[in-house]
Motif scaffolding. Structure first.
Motif, short mmCIF file in Angstrom:
data_model
loop_
_atom_site.label_atom_id
_atom_site.label_comp_id
_atom_site.label_asym_id
_atom_site.label_seq_id
_atom_site.Cartn_x
_atom_site.Cartn_y
_atom_site.Cartn_z
N PHE A 8 -4.37 -10.66 -12.95
CA PHE A 8 -4.13 -9.80 -11.48
C PHE A 8 -4.65 -11.76 -11.37
O PHE A 8 -5.81 -12.31 -11.55
N LYS A 9 -4.99 -13.03 -10.14
CA LYS A 9 -4.12 -13.54 -9.26
C LYS A 9 -5.17 -13.28 -8.27
O LYS A 9 -5.12 -12.60 -7.11
N ILE A 10 -6.33 -13.23 -8.23
CA ILE A 10 -7.07 -12.83 -7.08
C ILE A 10 -7.67 -13.84 -5.57
O ILE A 10 -7.44 -15.40 -5.99
N ASP A 61 4.74 6.48 -17.70
CA ASP A 61 5.85 5.89 -16.71
C ASP A 61 5.65 7.50 -15.87
O ASP A 61 6.60 6.89 -14.57
N ASN A 62 5.57 8.03 -16.32
CA ASN A 62 5.31 9.48 -15.33
C ASN A 62 3.86 9.23 -14.52
O ASN A 62 3.98 9.91 -13.07
N ALA A 63 3.11 8.24 -14.69
CA ALA A 63 2.16 8.40 -13.75
C ALA A 63 2.43 8.04 -12.21
O ALA A 63 2.66 7.77 -12.20
N GLY A 64 1.29 8.29 -11.56
CA GLY A 64 1.58 8.12 -9.70
C GLY A 64 1.98 9.58 -9.63
O GLY A 64 1.16 8.65 -7.85
N LYS A 65 1.99 10.14 -9.88
CA LYS A 65 2.56 11.75 -8.43
C LYS A 65 1.32 12.33 -8.75
O LYS A 65 1.04 13.03 -7.97
N ASN A 66 -0.32 12.31 -9.81
CA ASN A 66 -0.91 12.74 -9.35
C ASN A 66 -2.13 12.47 -8.44
O ASN A 66 -2.93 12.97 -8.61
N LEU A 67 -2.02 10.71 -8.21
CA LEU A 67 -3.25 10.83 -7.01
C LEU A 67 -3.65 11.62 -6.04
O LEU A 67 -2.67 11.09 -5.42
N PRO A 68 -5.49 11.14 -6.04
CA PRO A 68 -5.50 11.60 -4.79
C PRO A 68 -5.22 10.92 -3.36
O PRO A 68 -5.31 10.49 -3.51
N GLN A 69 -5.27 11.30 -2.09
CA GLN A 69 -5.30 10.42 -0.85
C GLN A 69 -6.16 9.80 -0.99
O GLN A 69 -5.96 8.31 -0.40
N GLU A 70 -7.52 9.40 -1.45
CA GLU A 70 -8.40 8.37 -2.14
C GLU A 70 -7.61 6.92 -2.74
O GLU A 70 -8.04 5.85 -2.65
N ALA A 71 -6.93 7.08 -3.54
CA ALA A 71 -6.13 6.20 -4.41
C ALA A 71 -5.47 5.02 -3.28
O ALA A 71 -5.89 4.00 -4.09
N GLU A 72 -4.91 5.84 -1.75
CA GLU A 72 -4.46 4.63 -0.97
C GLU A 72 -5.56 3.35 -1.19
O GLU A 72 -5.32 3.07 -0.07
N HIS A 73 -6.99 4.04 -0.64
CA HIS A 73 -7.69 2.74 -0.04
C HIS A 73 -7.75 2.01 -1.11
O HIS A 73 -7.95 1.03 -0.31
N PHE A 74 -8.19 2.69 -2.07
CA PHE A 74 -8.32 1.51 -3.29
C PHE A 74 -7.01 0.52 -3.05
O PHE A 74 -7.00 -0.42 -3.63
N ARG A 75 -5.58 1.05 -3.67
CA ARG A 75 -4.61 0.24 -3.44
C ARG A 75 -4.40 -0.43 -2.32
O ARG A 75 -4.77 -1.46 -2.75
N CYS A 76 -4.89 -0.30 -1.22
CA CYS A 76 -4.79 -1.19 -0.20
C CYS A 76 -5.95 -2.36 0.00
O CYS A 76 -5.38 -3.55 0.07
N LEU A 77 -6.95 -1.76 -0.69
CA LEU A 77 -7.69 -3.07 -1.07
C LEU A 77 -7.84 -3.75 -2.24
O LEU A 77 -7.96 -5.09 -2.09
N MET A 78 -7.18 -3.14 -3.03
CA MET A 78 -6.02 -4.40 -4.16
C MET A 78 -5.87 -4.98 -3.95
O MET A 78 -5.12 -6.18 -4.37
N ALA A 80 -5.06 -6.65 -0.79
CA ALA A 80 -5.78 -7.94 -0.28
C ALA A 80 -6.72 -7.99 -0.69
O ALA A 80 -7.01 -9.74 -0.14
N SER A 81 -6.65 -8.17 -1.45
CA SER A 81 -8.02 -8.53 -2.74
C SER A 81 -7.22 -9.74 -3.70
O SER A 81 -7.54 -11.04 -3.98
N CYS A 82 -5.14 -9.47 -3.46
CA CYS A 82 -4.88 -10.16 -5.04
C CYS A 82 -3.83 -11.50 -4.05
O CYS A 82 -2.88 -10.67 -3.39
#
Length: 99
Positions: A8-10, A61-78, A80-82
């Motif tokens: 990660f290059k922040i 390889d199959n990960a990502g399909k079961n994440l709750p909506q809350e994950a989108e907040h952390f994805r957006c924050l990441m 924006a910070s990287c």
């Protein structure tokens, strides 16, 4: 076991947001996607390396399909910070002597 190494290059002055996003998303991936957890390492002021452990390649390889909506907040924050996020290696574990 299967290991994925990330770099990660922040952005300047975004360390706290990045760490918050990484921790939040990592906890959700562990809870909902079958990850075995991850470690975050600091290489220099703006470069971090993460080591994520999975039971096997298929689970990763199959990960990502079961994440709750809350994950989108952390994805957006990441995002924006990287400036850049890369997978640098994917590895099969041959021997494990970590405790």
């Amino acid at each position: 076991m299967y290991i994925v190494l990330y770099t990660f290059k922040i952005k300047e002055n975004h360390k706290d947001d990045f760490i918050k996003a990484w921790k939040g998303l990592t906890k959700l991936i562990y809870k909902h996607e079958g990850s075995l957890g991850s470690r975050l390492h600091k290489k220099d002021a703006l470069t971090y390396i993460a080591y994520a452990q999975w039971p096997d390649k298929t689970t990763f390889d199959n990960a990502g399909k079961n994440l709750p909506q809350e994950a989108e907040h952390f994805r957006c924050l990441m995002k924006a910070s990287c400036e850049k996020v890369d997978i640098i290696e994917k590895l099969d574990v041959i021997e494990d002597l970590l405790k």
